[in-house]
Design a protein around this motif. Structure first.
Motif, PDB file in Angstrom:
ATOM      1  N   PHE A   1      29.976  36.787 -17.100  1.00  0.00           N
ATOM      2  CA  PHE A   1      28.510  36.728 -16.946  1.00  0.00           C
ATOM      3  C   PHE A   1      28.134  36.389 -15.499  1.00  0.00           C
ATOM      4  O   PHE A   1      27.276  37.045 -14.906  1.00  0.00           O
TER       5      PHE A   1
ATOM      6  N   LEU B   1      28.764  39.228 -13.253  1.00  0.00           N
ATOM      7  CA  LEU B   1      27.752  40.269 -13.472  1.00  0.00           C
ATOM      8  C   LEU B   1      26.472  39.985 -12.669  1.00  0.00           C
ATOM      9  O   LEU B   1      25.896  40.890 -12.062  1.00  0.00           O
TER      10      LEU B   1
ATOM     11  N   ALA C   1      25.096  45.038 -21.025  1.00  0.00           N
ATOM     12  CA  ALA C   1      25.946  43.932 -20.573  1.00  0.00           C
ATOM     13  C   ALA C   1      25.123  42.678 -20.278  1.00  0.00           C
ATOM     14  O   ALA C   1      25.503  41.569 -20.667  1.00  0.00           O
ATOM     15  N   LEU C   2      23.989  42.841 -19.591  1.00  0.00           N
ATOM     16  CA  LEU C   2      23.200  41.655 -19.236  1.00  0.00           C
ATOM     17  C   LEU C   2      22.652  40.953 -20.478  1.00  0.00           C
ATOM     18  O   LEU C   2      22.699  39.718 -20.573  1.00  0.00           O
TER      19      LEU C   2
ATOM     20  N   HIS D   1      23.880  41.199 -23.543  1.00  0.00           N
ATOM     21  CA  HIS D   1      25.052  40.678 -24.248  1.00  0.00           C
ATOM     22  C   HIS D   1      25.496  39.348 -23.617  1.00  0.00           C
ATOM     23  O   HIS D   1      25.731  38.360 -24.320  1.00  0.00           O
ATOM     24  N   GLY D   2      25.570  39.338 -22.286  1.00  0.00           N
ATOM     25  CA  GLY D   2      25.986  38.127 -21.574  1.00  0.00           C
ATOM     26  C   GLY D   2      24.977  37.010 -21.725  1.00  0.00           C
ATOM     27  O   GLY D   2      25.341  35.847 -21.939  1.00  0.00           O
ATOM     28  N   ALA D   3      23.692  37.359 -21.609  1.00  0.00           N
ATOM     29  CA  ALA D   3      22.640  36.345 -21.726  1.00  0.00           C
ATOM     30  C   ALA D   3      22.649  35.721 -23.122  1.00  0.00           C
ATOM     31  O   ALA D   3      22.519  34.499 -23.276  1.00  0.00           O
TER      32      ALA D   3
ATOM     33  N   MET E   1      25.542  33.354 -23.356  1.00  0.00           N
ATOM     34  CA  MET E   1      25.242  32.100 -22.654  1.00  0.00           C
ATOM     35  C   MET E   1      24.263  31.243 -23.472  1.00  0.00           C
ATOM     36  O   MET E   1      24.371  30.018 -23.504  1.00  0.00           O
TER      37      MET E   1
ATOM     38  N   THR F   1      24.122  31.143 -26.676  1.00  0.00           N
ATOM     39  CA  THR F   1      24.937  30.522 -27.721  1.00  0.00           C
ATOM     40  C   THR F   1      25.645  29.276 -27.186  1.00  0.00           C
ATOM     41  O   THR F   1      25.659  28.228 -27.840  1.00  0.00           O
ATOM     42  N   LEU F   2      26.217  29.395 -25.985  1.00  0.00           N
ATOM     43  CA  LEU F   2      26.944  28.252 -25.410  1.00  0.00           C
ATOM     44  C   LEU F   2      25.993  27.094 -25.128  1.00  0.00           C
ATOM     45  O   LEU F   2      26.310  25.931 -25.397  1.00  0.00           O
TER      46      LEU F   2
ATOM     47  N   ILE G   1      18.459  31.143 -17.923  1.00  0.00           N
ATOM     48  CA  ILE G   1      19.150  32.348 -18.414  1.00  0.00           C
ATOM     49  C   ILE G   1      18.148  33.487 -18.581  1.00  0.00           C
ATOM     50  O   ILE G   1      18.372  34.614 -18.143  1.00  0.00           O
TER      51      ILE G   1
ATOM     52  N   ALA H   1      16.904  34.707 -15.052  1.00  0.00           N
ATOM     53  CA  ALA H   1      17.922  35.496 -14.344  1.00  0.00           C
ATOM     54  C   ALA H   1      18.082  36.866 -15.000  1.00  0.00           C
ATOM     55  O   ALA H   1      18.200  37.886 -14.312  1.00  0.00           O
ATOM     56  N   THR H   2      18.061  36.898 -16.318  1.00  0.00           N
ATOM     57  CA  THR H   2      18.261  38.156 -17.036  1.00  0.00           C
ATOM     58  C   THR H   2      17.120  39.134 -16.780  1.00  0.00           C
ATOM     59  O   THR H   2      17.354  40.294 -16.429  1.00  0.00           O
TER      60      THR H   2
ATOM     61  N   LEU I   1      17.156  40.347 -13.079  1.00  0.00           N
ATOM     62  CA  LEU I   1      18.214  41.306 -12.753  1.00  0.00           C
ATOM     63  C   LEU I   1      18.057  42.623 -13.499  1.00  0.00           C
ATOM     64  O   LEU I   1      18.447  43.676 -12.987  1.00  0.00           O
TER      65      LEU I   1
END
Lengths: 155, 158
Positions: free
Chosen positions: A59, A62, B91-92, B94-96, B99, B101-102, B120, B123-124, B127
């Motif tokens: 992440f 990315l 991808a963004l 999915h990644g966001a 994050m 979740t974490l 988060i 930034a998402t 971008l």
């Protein structure tokens, strides 16, 4: 706060899980504490830990990668100057780490999908984990020599 | 106590004489769709990213070949624009969501959690907008010289 089943393990319980796994491994005579669980101890837990760590790493890469690519709109020179940093030997090794992280995350992600949707997925989660590891090694065996050639090789 | 959040409601616990707290049913279940999204996008991303890595890092001269002209050569073809727009969005998000979740798992202080979730999201969105603008407004003929333009059909006309 009372313990809840739907909460992910805290750092403390994660470490306890590791300690418990090791102590049962050291004393095989004791009854298996971790038997029959999918996400505590051994393959199930370690794949989960690695999935989270690689996910976070990917992440953050990315975020940087979208920004460095956006430099094509600043000027060709600005893009070439910054992207040049990706071609140094140290960054070349970093790209190996990145591909390794992406490779594991992708393959283990497909394993998670099989566990969720394939009727026998949960039953075979351990062999599926070692399948992921084998495919991951094959993937890196293809990529690493090629990448080393590109960054250290002549021409 | 922890279970008794605003959206919860008492329901009978099957097989017991007790009641338990359950989430009030909602029209849109974010967690369910996030779960589905992670798996659906994951399959597509596996294909898109391995293709991306192969073309950029394995084929040709690998990472050494990447410069403005290489990117211009790729994005002169709508195929790679569509490929990279899909890659960016899938991808963004999915990644966001990963994050998110974490943060929900580890940031137990409500104020800290709000700040991290806000960062988060910020930034998402930033971008996604930036990346989409770059991909849809890119001019492959920019900075092309006589010989580099020859490789890109639409630049040679000028």
């Amino acid at each position: 706060m009372p313990p809840r089943a739907d909460r992910a393990p805290s750092a403390v319980s994660l470490i306890w899980g590791i300690v418990a796994t090791q102590s049962t491994a050291a004393a095989p005579a004791q009854p298996k504490r971790m038997g029959g669980t999918l996400y505590r101890g051994r393959e199930g837990m370690w794949s989960w830990v690695l999935h989270r760590i690689t996910g976070v790493a990917i992440f953050f890469f990315l975020l940087v990668h979208v920004l460095d690519t956006a430099l094509v709109k600043v000027s060709p020179e600005a893009y070439d100057a910054v992207i040049g940093a990706y071609k140094t030997p140290i960054m070349g090794l970093g790209e190996i780490a990145l591909v390794a992280a992406i490779g594991f995350h992708a393959l283990n992600g497909l394993r998670i999908i099989l566990i969720d949707f394939w009727a026998k997925g949960a039953k075979y989660q351990k062999p599926l984990f070692w399948t992921v590891i084998v495919l991951w090694i094959v993937l890196l065996a293809g990529f690493v020599p090629r990448q080393l050639m590109h960054i250290f090789g002549g021409a | 106590m922890a279970q008794q959040s605003i959206g919860s409601v008492l329901v009978p616990a099957p097989g017991t004489k007790y009641e338990r707290y359950a989430r009030r049913p909602r029209r849109f279940n974010l967690e369910k769709w996030a779960w589905i999204y992670m798996r659906a996008s994951g399959v597509l991303l596996a294909v898109l990213i391995f293709g991306h890595l192969f073309v950029n890092l394995v084929s040709g001269e690998g990472v050494k070949q990447i410069d403005f002209a290489f990117v211009a050569g790729k994005w002169a073809d709508p195929f790679w624009i569509v490929w990279d727009v899909l890659l960016l969005w899938l991808a963004l998000i999915h990644g966001a969501n990963g994050m998110r979740t974490l943060v929900n798992d580890y940031a137990t202080r409500p104020a800290l959690r709000r700040v991290l979730l806000g960062l988060i999201a910020l930034a998402t969105v930033a971008l996604l907008v930036l990346g989409t603008l770059v991909l849809t407004t890119f001019d492959p003929c920019l900075g092309a010289t006589a010989e580099t333009a020859a490789a890109i059909p639409q630049c040679a006309i000028k």
